[in-house]
Design an enzyme around this catalytic site. Structure first.
Site, short mmCIF file in Angstrom:
data_model
loop_
_atom_site.label_atom_id
_atom_site.label_comp_id
_atom_site.label_asym_id
_atom_site.label_seq_id
_atom_site.Cartn_x
_atom_site.Cartn_y
_atom_site.Cartn_z
N HIS A 81 0.84 -1.22 0.00
CA HIS A 81 0.00 0.00 0.00
C HIS A 81 0.86 1.26 0.00
CE1 HIS A 81 -3.33 -2.69 1.20
NE2 HIS A 81 -2.42 -3.22 2.00
N LYS A 109 16.01 21.34 -10.88
CA LYS A 109 15.32 20.11 -11.30
C LYS A 109 16.24 19.12 -11.99
CE LYS A 109 11.40 19.32 -11.16
NZ LYS A 109 10.23 19.91 -11.80
N GLU A 137 9.88 8.36 -17.28
CA GLU A 137 8.50 8.82 -17.50
C GLU A 137 8.02 8.47 -18.91
OE1 GLU A 137 8.07 12.99 -16.40
OE2 GLU A 137 9.41 12.63 -14.72
N SER A 166 15.04 21.49 -15.96
CA SER A 166 13.83 22.23 -16.30
C SER A 166 14.27 23.53 -16.96
CB SER A 166 13.06 22.53 -15.02
OG SER A 166 12.29 23.70 -15.19
#
Ligand code: ARG
Length: 460
Positions: A153, A280, A287, A274
């Site tokens: 979980h 970043k 992804e 970024s």
């Protein structure tokens, strides 16, 4: 080509709409070797002469060579790769070129080409999967004693080794290999000789042609032989499962690379910055793998939908089979190729993994098990362990920090050796059941994965 029943020219727009050369030209090798085998079969049966066969083979070999070297370019105005090759052949060798299409149709020809192309893709994808499995196994070997929290979980649950974690993904890949090998069996059935739909009046030898092209068998019903695209659906099904596995691993990498987890840092080569936020380091590649999974599922759904309710035998709808299945193969190959170096170059932040393992009471089960081993029924032990965790949360401590006197207020069964029992490293090592997270078990798993990978290696 159509000068026969149809007298008029087809509309230019209709020609473009109809044409598949844009995407089926990638099967030119398969188309040409299929034609060579066909010519050999026709000659062996006396349907064409040996001289014709020789001319056809020389012509076809020349086309293959010229296409490979770039001397011959694919004509974007051709209808498809089959028509293109036949047309060039006839231009080059004259009338004999027109004999090649005896006892065959583009319906069995395209099915043949696609099966040959996809069995090659199956082999290449399997090779890449094996490579990724080897990368995961190498990580497992290095990190058999690297402690991290395992989750259920997404809540910290029990300590596991990072090596054990990597092997979970290796096991998935072994199943993927198995699925691809199984699917390949059904791909590798020759449809050639089914002709347009009903077989042929010529005395052909389908088995000879199949053998020349290294098929394991032939389609036993001509209608089915030209209509069947199950093999492409099945391959995309297997590839969808591969992508599902890669996307789960990618998701873990994305999470682990975040500040919140900090379990890994990805190499600069596989992160991007970024354009506005200087701090970043985005896990774009992971992804994208996660994102491209949807695309492969879409390819699968596309073909299933195209085939739904399609009557026998060939229908032009079936031309739509190729772009999706090619896209699925290309996408999976790309993702597999990039994932291995991402894993190889990432830094495993053992310190942060351990820190996370030390918080979250992932040894609470072990504390309960300690009491069970001293004779207490599990449910009671579970309750005591839970109360101790609650007390620790109230006082901002971990189980290791609670003094023995306090433990003994909960149960007389607690003694000094409890600290050993809840030591994270010991907790991990004690999970030595088959397939568990102990170092010995991880070593056995590594040996298992390697043996499967080695057994598989020489198959194709
Ligand atoms: N380009 C066609 C395809 O990809 C080849 C088969 C054409 N057959 C036909 N009867 N029109 O499916």
């Amino acid at each position: 080509m159509w000068a026969g029943v149809t007298a008029g020219e087809t509309d230019r727009l209709a020609d473009d709409f109809n044409s598949s050369i844009r995407f089926d030209s990638r099967m030119f090798r398969e188309d040409i070797s299929g034609s060579m085998a066909h010519a050999a079969m026709l000659a062996s049966r006396g349907i064409i002469t040996d001289r014709d066969c020789e001319l056809l083979n020389e012509g076809l070999a020349g086309i293959l060579e010229d296409l490979q070297s770039g001397r011959l370019e694919i004509d974007p105005n051709a209808e498809d790769i089959h028509m293109f090759v036949e047309q060039v052949l006839t231009e080059r060798i004259g009338e004999t070129g027109k004999k090649l299409h005896t006892a065959r149709s583009r319906n069995d020809q395209v099915a043949l080409d696609l099966r040959m192309y996809l069995r090659g893709e199956c082999d290449e994808i399997s090779r890449l999967i094996r490579k990724l499995a080897e990368t995961l196994t190498a990580l497992a070997e290095e990190h058999g004693d690297t402690i991290m929290p395992g989750y259920t979980h997404l809540q910290r649950a029990q300590p596991v080794s990072f090596g054990h974690y990597m092997l979970a993904y290796a096991m998935m890949l072994l199943r993927d290999l198995d699925r691809l090998a199984d699917c390949r069996k059904r791909i590798n059935v020759s449809p050639i000789g089914c002709c347009a739909l009903a077989g042929t009046t010529y005395d052909t030898d389908r088995r000879m042609e199949a053998e020349l092209l290294e098929f394991d068998g032939i389609a036993m019903n001509s209608l089915d032989g030209v209509s069947d695209r199950d093999f492409a659906v099945e391959l995309m099904g297997a590839l969808s499962i591969v992508m599902m596995h890669l996307s789960r691993l990618s998701e873990e990498l994305i999470l682990w690379a975040s500040w919140e987890f900090g379990f890994i840092s990805l190499s600069d080569a596989f992160t991007t910055g970024s354009s506005i936020m200087p701090q970043k380091r985005n896990a774009d590649m992971a992804e994208l793998i996660r994102g491209k999974t949807g695309r492969v599922y879409g390819d699968l759904m596309g073909l299933l939908t195209t085939l739904k309710g399609l009557p026998l035998a060939y229908n032009k709808d079936m031309q739509e089979d190729k772009e999706g299945v090619f896209d699925a193969c290309d996408t999976v190959k790309m993702c597999l190729k990039i994932l291995s170096p991402i894993l190889r170059t990432m830094t495993v932040r053992k310190d942060n993994m351990l820190k996370a393992a030390q918080k979250g009471f992932i040894n609470a089960t072990d504390l309960a098990d300690y009491l069970v081993k001293k004779g207490m029924p599990f449910r009671n032990a579970y309750k005591i362990s839970g109360s101790l965790v609650a007390a620790c949360i109230r006082t901002d401590r971990v189980l290791e920090e609670v003094p023995i006197e306090e433990y003994r207020e909960y149960s007389e069964l607690f003694a000094e050796d409890l600290y050993e029992a809840i030591d994270l490293k010991n907790c991990m090592e004690k999970r030595s059941s088959e397939g568990g997270t102990s170092q010995a078990s991880v070593e056995k798993q590594i040996a298992y994965v390697r043996s499967v990978l080695n057994d598989d290696k020489d198959i194709h």
